[in-house]
Write a protein that holds these residues in place. Structure first.
Motif, PDB file in Angstrom:
ATOM      1  N   ILE A 150      16.157   1.661   2.986  1.00 34.36           N
ATOM      2  CA  ILE A 150      15.851   3.008   3.708  1.00 34.36           C
ATOM      3  C   ILE A 150      14.913   3.476   3.190  1.00 34.36           C
ATOM      4  O   ILE A 150      14.459   4.643   3.436  1.00 34.36           O
ATOM      5  N   GLN A 151      15.275   3.840   1.687  1.00 27.49           N
ATOM      6  CA  GLN A 151      15.294   4.467   0.363  1.00 27.49           C
ATOM      7  C   GLN A 151      13.318   4.956   0.852  1.00 27.49           C
ATOM      8  O   GLN A 151      12.930   5.509   0.471  1.00 27.49           O
ATOM      9  N   ARG A 152      12.891   3.653   1.365  1.00 29.66           N
ATOM     10  CA  ARG A 152      11.589   3.534   1.384  1.00 29.66           C
ATOM     11  C   ARG A 152      10.642   4.346   2.050  1.00 29.66           C
ATOM     12  O   ARG A 152       9.840   4.464   1.987  1.00 29.66           O
ATOM     13  N   TYR A 179       0.887  -1.507   0.164  1.00 27.56           N
ATOM     14  CA  TYR A 179      -0.444  -0.241  -0.319  1.00 27.56           C
ATOM     15  C   TYR A 179       0.737   0.948   0.013  1.00 27.56           C
ATOM     16  O   TYR A 179       1.933   1.254   1.034  1.00 27.56           O
ATOM     17  N   GLY A 180       0.140   2.056  -0.583  1.00 23.64           N
ATOM     18  CA  GLY A 180       1.312   3.462  -0.463  1.00 23.64           C
ATOM     19  C   GLY A 180       0.288   4.915  -0.938  1.00 23.64           C
ATOM     20  O   GLY A 180      -1.046   4.437  -1.233  1.00 23.64           O
ATOM     21  N   SER A 187       5.439 -10.865   7.945  1.00 22.90           N
ATOM     22  CA  SER A 187       6.468 -10.827   9.032  1.00 22.90           C
ATOM     23  C   SER A 187       8.135 -11.456   7.446  1.00 22.90           C
ATOM     24  O   SER A 187       9.211 -11.030   7.876  1.00 22.90           O
ATOM     25  N   ILE A 188       8.122 -12.313   7.153  1.00 19.98           N
ATOM     26  CA  ILE A 188       8.908 -12.406   5.831  1.00 19.98           C
ATOM     27  C   ILE A 188       8.943 -11.431   5.128  1.00 19.98           C
ATOM     28  O   ILE A 188      10.350 -10.430   4.647  1.00 19.98           O
ATOM     29  N   ASP A 189       8.286 -11.218   5.088  1.00 25.39           N
ATOM     30  CA  ASP A 189       8.468  -9.433   3.686  1.00 25.39           C
ATOM     31  C   ASP A 189       9.718  -8.101   4.500  1.00 25.39           C
ATOM     32  O   ASP A 189      10.712  -7.617   4.416  1.00 25.39           O
ATOM     33  N   PHE A 190       9.527  -8.170   6.176  1.00 26.89           N
ATOM     34  CA  PHE A 190       9.521  -6.492   6.022  1.00 26.89           C
ATOM     35  C   PHE A 190      10.901  -7.634   6.706  1.00 26.89           C
ATOM     36  O   PHE A 190      12.033  -6.710   7.117  1.00 26.89           O
ATOM     37  N   TRP A 191      11.030  -8.735   7.813  1.00 28.34           N
ATOM     38  CA  TRP A 191      12.415  -8.772   8.417  1.00 28.34           C
ATOM     39  C   TRP A 191      13.612  -9.310   7.540  1.00 28.34           C
ATOM     40  O   TRP A 191      14.792  -9.153   7.617  1.00 28.34           O
ATOM     41  N   THR A 192      13.069  -9.736   6.313  1.00 25.68           N
ATOM     42  CA  THR A 192      14.162  -9.782   5.332  1.00 25.68           C
ATOM     43  C   THR A 192      14.113  -9.086   3.663  1.00 25.68           C
ATOM     44  O   THR A 192      15.553  -8.556   3.266  1.00 25.68           O
ATOM     45  N   SER A 193      13.379  -8.022   3.638  1.00 25.22           N
ATOM     46  CA  SER A 193      13.747  -6.674   2.878  1.00 25.22           C
ATOM     47  C   SER A 193      13.238  -5.329   3.573  1.00 25.22           C
ATOM     48  O   SER A 193      14.237  -4.568   3.159  1.00 25.22           O
ATOM     49  N   PHE A 219       3.475   1.528   4.869  1.00 26.93           N
ATOM     50  CA  PHE A 219       4.132   0.934   5.610  1.00 26.93           C
ATOM     51  C   PHE A 219       4.869   0.595   6.985  1.00 26.93           C
ATOM     52  O   PHE A 219       5.517   0.453   5.996  1.00 26.93           O
ATOM     53  N   THR A 220       4.740   1.626   7.639  1.00 32.54           N
ATOM     54  CA  THR A 220       7.000   1.009   7.915  1.00 32.54           C
ATOM     55  C   THR A 220       6.816   0.498   9.210  1.00 32.54           C
ATOM     56  O   THR A 220       8.380   0.324   9.202  1.00 32.54           O
TER      57      THR A 220
END
Length: 396
Positions: A219-221, A44-45, A208-214, A55-56
């Motif tokens: 930081i640019q996100r 989502y953006g 969870s996998i998406d957040f903790w691995t990517s 969402f960060t």
């Protein structure tokens, strides 16, 4: 009077939210709504200024924000404003209670005065205008360090653990607990953070996998580190040394952590919990990859320490004067909005990194009470009654 303070904060939050339309809160609500209705949490953006803002936070944050998926926007904004409005006087009461007891001041009046003084304080103002959550996290940590820890409560650390699971920055307080040898509280905080994170992974494995691995490492996100909005050491290094910023940031972070450790050790483990709270919060702002201006609400404890020192009767007059000058300077600069002014040369460097420099000055110069004087009984304490006796270890 505290209810009047909360009402005042509610009115002010509503007014300033119109400035940025509670943009960050809109991002939270939009991402959670998208996710709970079959969309992607991190896909989502919300567009603004040519970028898409998403969402960060870790999935646990999205889970506890779940009601946003079904509540109408007016309810979401009202609940968030009320939470921030109520958390602010709670934090101020915990930070200023010992100062008020020692000077025999009425605490609600002190809190009300301090709350009004937050109105021009840019980090607090920005927190309310963007609908940010930092005040709520600050309250969780404050309750742990200033209420539960002095009482050696068995649940000490849960607030820090929850705050860390929502946003990684409060993890610095787990390190602080270890430094002052509060191992049980540190273990409780770490176990809480790890436990709810693992439960979130069970409930939301893909996210969870998406957040903790990517997403965690992108930081640019979140934004460009070199933007003036980023008032961390990383932001300064990206503005000054754009091609070697990471290396200089790591070196600066190591130096800041060493100074922090030295100050805590030199003070005998900081039986003064407010000062310990303040120093850890300053370090968190400095070493974070991204410290937006509204994150600097974490500097409020440092201002409380300066005020406590300036108001103390048992501190030499010269040190009280230095603390007062430091308080006025730090508060004034953080209210000045000078960071947004563009100049050339040295003046441009100073303004673009103004809040970083204020944080560094607070880290180095924040006054600490000698360990032997931190539990002194205040004059007139016998007049406050049994319910007003100071908690052990609270900024004496």
């Amino acid at each position: 009077m505290i209810l009047a303070v909360v009402a005042f904060n509610m009115v002010y939050a509503h007014r300033v939210s119109l400035r940025h339309d509670s943009f960050d809160l809109q991002v939270y609500a939009g991402a959670v709504h998208s996710w709970w209705h079959g969309g992607s949490l991190y896909g989502y953006g919300l567009p603004d200024d040519g970028r898409s803002w998403g969402f960060t936070y870790p999935p646990f944050a999205a889970i506890i924000m779940g009601p946003m998926a079904v509540l109408p926007w007016p309810a979401i904004s009202t609940i968030q404003a009320f939470a921030s409005a109520a958390a602010t006087p709670l934090i101020l009461a915990l930070l200023l209670r010992w100062t008020a007891q020692r000077r025999v001041w009425w605490l609600p009046l002190v809190v009300a005065a301090a709350d009004v003084l937050l109105v021009p304080f840019e980090p607090w103002d920005s927190t309310l205008s963007y609908g940010q959550i930092n005040i709520l996290l600050l309250a969780l940590v404050a309750v742990d360090l200033l209420v539960a820890l002095p009482r050696r409560h068995v649940l000490t650390g849960i607030g820090i653990g929850v705050a860390t699971a929502v946003k990684l920055t409060p993890a610095i307080f787990i390190a602080y607990l270890l430094i002052i040898r509060e191992r049980r509280a540190a273990f409780t905080a770490a176990a809480t953070a790890a436990g709810v994170t693992l439960l979130s992974a069970v409930a939301a494995p893909h996210e969870s996998i998406d957040f903790w691995t990517s997403k965690l490492f992108d930081i640019q996100r979140i934004g460009e580190p070199s933007w003036t909005d980023n008032q961390s050491l990383n932001g300064t290094m990206h503005r000054v040394y754009p091609h070697g910023a990471t290396m200089f940031w790591v070196a600066a972070t190591a130096l800041v952590l060493a100074v922090w450790l030295w100050r805590v050790r030199r003070s005998g483990g900081l039986a003064d919990r407010v000062a310990g709270f303040a120093l850890a919060a300053i370090v968190a702002c400095l070493i974070s990859p991204m410290t937006w201006v509204y994150h600097l609400v974490w500097l409020i404890p440092a201002l409380a320490v300066l005020f406590d020192h300036a108001a103390a009767r048992d501190v030499p007059g010269r040190r009280r004067l230095v603390a007062l000058v430091g308080l006025l300077a730090a508060y004034g600069l953080l209210c000045s909005h000078l960071v947004w002014h563009t100049y050339n040369g040295l003046l441009g460097f100073l303004t673009a990194n103004l809040y970083v420099l204020v944080s560094l000055a607070l880290l180095i110069g924040l006054p600490l009470r000698p360990p032997g004087r931190q539990r002194a009984r205040p004059r007139g304490a016998h007049r406050l009654g049994r319910a007003s006796q100071p908690l052990e270890g609270v900024s004496a």
